[in-house]
Design a protein around this motif. Sequence first.
Motif, short mmCIF file in Angstrom:
data_model
loop_
_atom_site.label_atom_id
_atom_site.label_comp_id
_atom_site.label_asym_id
_atom_site.label_seq_id
_atom_site.Cartn_x
_atom_site.Cartn_y
_atom_site.Cartn_z
N LEU A 1 -1.71 -33.57 52.92
CA LEU A 1 -1.83 -35.02 53.01
C LEU A 1 -3.24 -35.45 52.64
N PRO A 2 -3.41 -36.70 52.19
CA PRO A 2 -4.76 -37.20 51.92
C PRO A 2 -5.56 -37.35 53.21
N ALA A 3 -6.86 -37.56 53.05
CA ALA A 3 -7.74 -37.71 54.21
C ALA A 3 -7.23 -38.82 55.13
N GLN A 4 -7.28 -38.53 56.43
CA GLN A 4 -6.82 -39.48 57.42
C GLN A 4 -7.97 -39.86 58.34
N VAL A 5 -8.17 -41.17 58.54
CA VAL A 5 -9.21 -41.63 59.45
C VAL A 5 -8.80 -41.33 60.88
N TYR B 1 -12.92 -38.08 59.37
CA TYR B 1 -11.70 -37.85 58.60
C TYR B 1 -11.16 -36.44 58.85
N SER B 2 -9.83 -36.35 58.86
CA SER B 2 -9.17 -35.06 58.79
C SER B 2 -8.88 -34.81 57.32
N VAL B 3 -9.43 -33.75 56.75
CA VAL B 3 -9.31 -33.50 55.31
C VAL B 3 -8.64 -32.17 55.03
N GLN B 4 -8.04 -32.08 53.85
CA GLN B 4 -7.44 -30.85 53.36
C GLN B 4 -8.47 -30.14 52.48
N ILE C 1 -15.08 -41.16 50.22
CA ILE C 1 -14.00 -40.25 50.59
C ILE C 1 -13.12 -39.85 49.42
N ASN C 2 -12.90 -40.74 48.45
CA ASN C 2 -12.07 -40.37 47.30
C ASN C 2 -12.71 -39.25 46.50
N ARG C 3 -14.00 -39.35 46.27
CA ARG C 3 -14.72 -38.30 45.55
C ARG C 3 -14.71 -37.00 46.35
N ILE C 4 -14.89 -37.12 47.65
CA ILE C 4 -14.89 -35.93 48.51
C ILE C 4 -13.54 -35.22 48.42
N GLU C 5 -12.46 -35.97 48.49
CA GLU C 5 -11.13 -35.36 48.41
C GLU C 5 -10.92 -34.63 47.09
N ALA D 1 -10.39 -30.54 46.73
CA ALA D 1 -9.17 -29.98 46.14
C ALA D 1 -9.48 -29.06 44.96
N GLU D 2 -10.47 -29.41 44.14
CA GLU D 2 -10.70 -28.72 42.89
C GLU D 2 -11.80 -27.68 42.94
N GLY D 3 -12.69 -27.76 43.91
CA GLY D 3 -13.73 -26.76 44.01
C GLY D 3 -15.12 -27.31 43.78
N PRO D 4 -16.15 -26.56 44.14
CA PRO D 4 -17.53 -27.06 44.10
C PRO D 4 -18.07 -27.37 42.73
#
Length: 222
Positions: free
Chosen positions: A133-137, A149-152, A206-210, A214-217
């Motif tokens: 799931l996407p980041a959740q506040v 945020y809870s992030v994947q 947060i969009n950039r962080i997600e 997902a894609e790596g450093p």
Amino acid sequence: MHYVIMGCGRVGASLAAELSDRGHSVAIIDQNPAAFSRLPDTFDGQQVTGVGFDREALEQAGIEQAAGFAAVSSGDNSNIIAARVVRETFGVSNVVARIYDPPRAAIYERFGVPTVPTVSWTTDQVLRRLIPLPAQVEMRSSAANLSVYSVQVGLPWLGRSVAELEDHLPLRVAFLVRGGEGVIPRDTTVIQKGDQVRVVASPDSINRIESVLAEGPKEQSE
């Protein structure tokens, strides 16, 4: 420190007991005196029978000396009214309200009252154990423009340290949930498969962080 809790249901009783066990002074308010039976025998705080947004009940509970106030009754309207009364009448800035109706949470945030939307939080926690799931506040501070945020975290980050994560992204790792236990990470703590990661970040980032999570450093260097 002294804390006041409105609502002696399962959440309120558990919260009161936890604060008391940590050495804090606690007063808990409920309209139904039978509700106090949920408190453990070891609870030595104050029990106030009354309405949680009534000035007399709040004063009896010591709201004027309170470091914080939690409205966790079963009624959304009662919780938000009490939280606003405590903030605006008694000047207690550290308040939180439990909300059952998720759409109301965003509205109440505009009043400067942090909320915990119980139903949506529980649903989200179950879903996160089933699907990505996407980041959740999980907590928001409008004044500081920061949220928890809870992030994947994607596969490219597994085996990397918390320090690497923080070096690449505008965030701080607040804590991990690993094997059902909370973990306060060190810089050297390694992200493992199955970790539930909570980060502090700005909503603007947060969009950039997600994307980078997902894609790596390597995405950070582009």
